[in-house]
Design a protein around this motif. Structure first.
Motif, short mmCIF file in Angstrom:
data_model
loop_
_atom_site.label_atom_id
_atom_site.label_comp_id
_atom_site.label_asym_id
_atom_site.label_seq_id
_atom_site.Cartn_x
_atom_site.Cartn_y
_atom_site.Cartn_z
N GLU A 134 40.52 48.05 39.91
CA GLU A 134 41.94 47.70 39.92
C GLU A 134 42.78 48.73 40.66
O GLU A 134 43.81 48.39 41.25
CB GLU A 134 42.44 47.58 38.47
CG GLU A 134 43.84 47.01 38.35
CD GLU A 134 44.28 46.85 36.90
OE1 GLU A 134 45.49 46.70 36.68
OE2 GLU A 134 43.41 46.88 36.00
N SER A 135 42.31 49.98 40.66
CA SER A 135 43.07 51.06 41.30
C SER A 135 43.19 50.88 42.81
O SER A 135 44.12 51.42 43.43
CB SER A 135 42.42 52.41 41.00
OG SER A 135 41.08 52.43 41.44
N ILE A 136 42.26 50.14 43.43
CA ILE A 136 42.33 49.94 44.88
C ILE A 136 42.52 48.46 45.24
O ILE A 136 42.37 48.08 46.40
CB ILE A 136 41.08 50.51 45.59
CG1 ILE A 136 39.80 49.88 45.03
CG2 ILE A 136 41.04 52.01 45.51
CD1 ILE A 136 38.54 50.28 45.79
N SER A 137 42.82 47.63 44.27
CA SER A 137 43.10 46.22 44.55
C SER A 137 44.59 45.95 44.35
O SER A 137 45.33 46.80 43.85
CB SER A 137 42.27 45.32 43.62
OG SER A 137 42.62 45.54 42.28
N GLY A 138 45.01 44.79 44.74
CA GLY A 138 46.43 44.46 44.61
C GLY A 138 47.23 45.01 45.76
O GLY A 138 46.69 45.35 46.82
N ALA A 139 48.53 45.11 45.57
CA ALA A 139 49.43 45.52 46.64
C ALA A 139 50.28 46.69 46.20
O ALA A 139 50.44 46.97 45.00
CB ALA A 139 50.33 44.36 47.06
N VAL A 140 50.80 47.42 47.18
CA VAL A 140 51.71 48.53 46.91
C VAL A 140 52.98 48.31 47.74
O VAL A 140 52.91 47.85 48.89
CB VAL A 140 51.05 49.89 47.26
CG1 VAL A 140 50.64 49.95 48.72
CG2 VAL A 140 51.97 51.04 46.91
N LEU A 141 54.10 48.60 47.17
CA LEU A 141 55.40 48.39 47.83
C LEU A 141 55.89 49.71 48.41
O LEU A 141 56.08 50.69 47.69
CB LEU A 141 56.42 47.84 46.84
CG LEU A 141 57.78 47.42 47.40
CD1 LEU A 141 57.63 46.25 48.36
CD2 LEU A 141 58.75 47.06 46.27
N LEU A 142 56.06 49.75 49.73
CA LEU A 142 56.60 50.92 50.42
C LEU A 142 57.88 50.51 51.13
O LEU A 142 57.85 49.85 52.16
CB LEU A 142 55.59 51.47 51.43
CG LEU A 142 54.28 52.04 50.87
CD1 LEU A 142 53.37 52.48 52.00
CD2 LEU A 142 54.54 53.19 49.92
N GLY A 143 59.00 50.89 50.53
CA GLY A 143 60.28 50.43 51.05
C GLY A 143 60.40 48.94 50.85
O GLY A 143 60.28 48.44 49.73
#
Length: 300
Positions: A134-143
């Motif tokens: 889970e730590s490297i799946s999904g998405a991250v929001l940058l700005g």
């Protein structure tokens, strides 16, 4: 500004793809350099790495472990397993050494077909999915932009492996022997080193690199029997594009191919695969020996 914001995710995708292409090409180049054999089974070994990882993720000894620990173990053990398989393939190739290169080419082509069919018999033709933590799946929001976490992981993993391979080749005794073997195998034998063991070790290392690239690429490309074809063709182009025998040439060419394929795939998907061939033709038209290829005595 909106154009730049829309462009950044595609640049990241192209960067991660390019680094992974470079990793595949470097394993391919090691085998070509030391053994003077174009390993047409390299793509099938790439696919085998992904399938072995898929199987290991479901192993009963790993059943009680957290997903992150399982993934780390698989990332370490699956390339070793494929490397051992590569050693067996190299033993079969020994009868072709010193003969017409066509024999080695045909043997690795046959091996590619056998491995692909073995994959179909063992795992079937249905596409598989490799679970990731889970730590490297999904998405991250940058700005205002959303990035896939796994793309960052793929970039970091590929860069780390490329640097480790460079350190092995440039800073260790074994790396010096590999480079010497690529230039003059008979001299390596004359200095007291076992050329047969060197070739076996290099082939195992090259196949392990193909396998680990297959594992990292699995969540991006999926796992299917013929996925190796998608890997071996760019690898061959990258070696020629960067200059045969050039380590950093392969890295730069891999990044170029990845960025071109990634960007054309985003804005003109029908040109995605064709774009890397156009890039290849443009470069070799003006520089036949590739970007970092050394000048031949035949050049004017």
């Amino acid at each position: 500004m909106d154009f730049v914001a829309n462009l950044l995710p595609h640049l990241l995708n192209g960067l991660s793809l390019g680094l992974l292409f470079a990793l595949i090409a470097l394993g391919f180049m090691l085998i070509v350099g030391v053994m003077e054999v174009i390993n047409l089974a390299h793509g099938s070994l790439f696919a085998l790495g992904a399938y072995v990882a898929f199987t290991m993720m479901g192993w009963s000894p790993f059943a009680g472990l957290p997903l992150g620990v399982r993934y780390a173990l698989v990332l370490a053990l699956a390339p070793v397993a494929v490397g051992l398989f590569g050693m067996l393939l190299e033993l079969c190739m020994r009868r072709t050494y010193g003969k017409d290169p066509l024999y080695g080419l045909l043997l690795t082509f046959g091996a590619a077909l056998v491995i692909e069919e073995m994959i179909r018999v063992t795992w079937g033709s249905q596409e598989k999915t490799l679970l990731v933590p889970e730590s490297i799946s999904g998405a991250v929001l940058l700005g205002d932009l959303i990035y896939a976490k796994y793309r960052f992981f793929a970039c970091a993993a590929a860069m780390a492996l490329i640097v480790m391979l460079w350190l092995l080749i440039e800073k260790t005794k074994y790396g010096a022997i590999i480079k010497a073997g690529a230039h003059d195998g008979e001299m390596v034998r004359a200095l007291g080193y076992d050329l047969a063991k060197l070739r076996t070790g290099v082939f195992a290392l090259g196949t392990a690199l193909a396998a680990i690239a297959g594992i990292v690429m699995a969540p991006i490309w999926g796992i299917r029997p013929h996925v190796g074809v998608d890997a071996v063709v760019p690898a061959f182009l990258i070696i020629v594009l960067g200059g045969v025998g050039s380590f950093w040439g392969a890295v730069v060419a891999g990044l170029m191919v990845g960025l071109v394929v990634g960007l054309t795939g985003a804005y003109a998907s029908e040109w995605s695969l064709l774009s890397m061939y156009i890039l290849f033709i443009l470069v070799v038209t003006f520089r036949a020996r590739g970007l970092f290829g050394k000048k031949s005595a035949l050049d004017n």
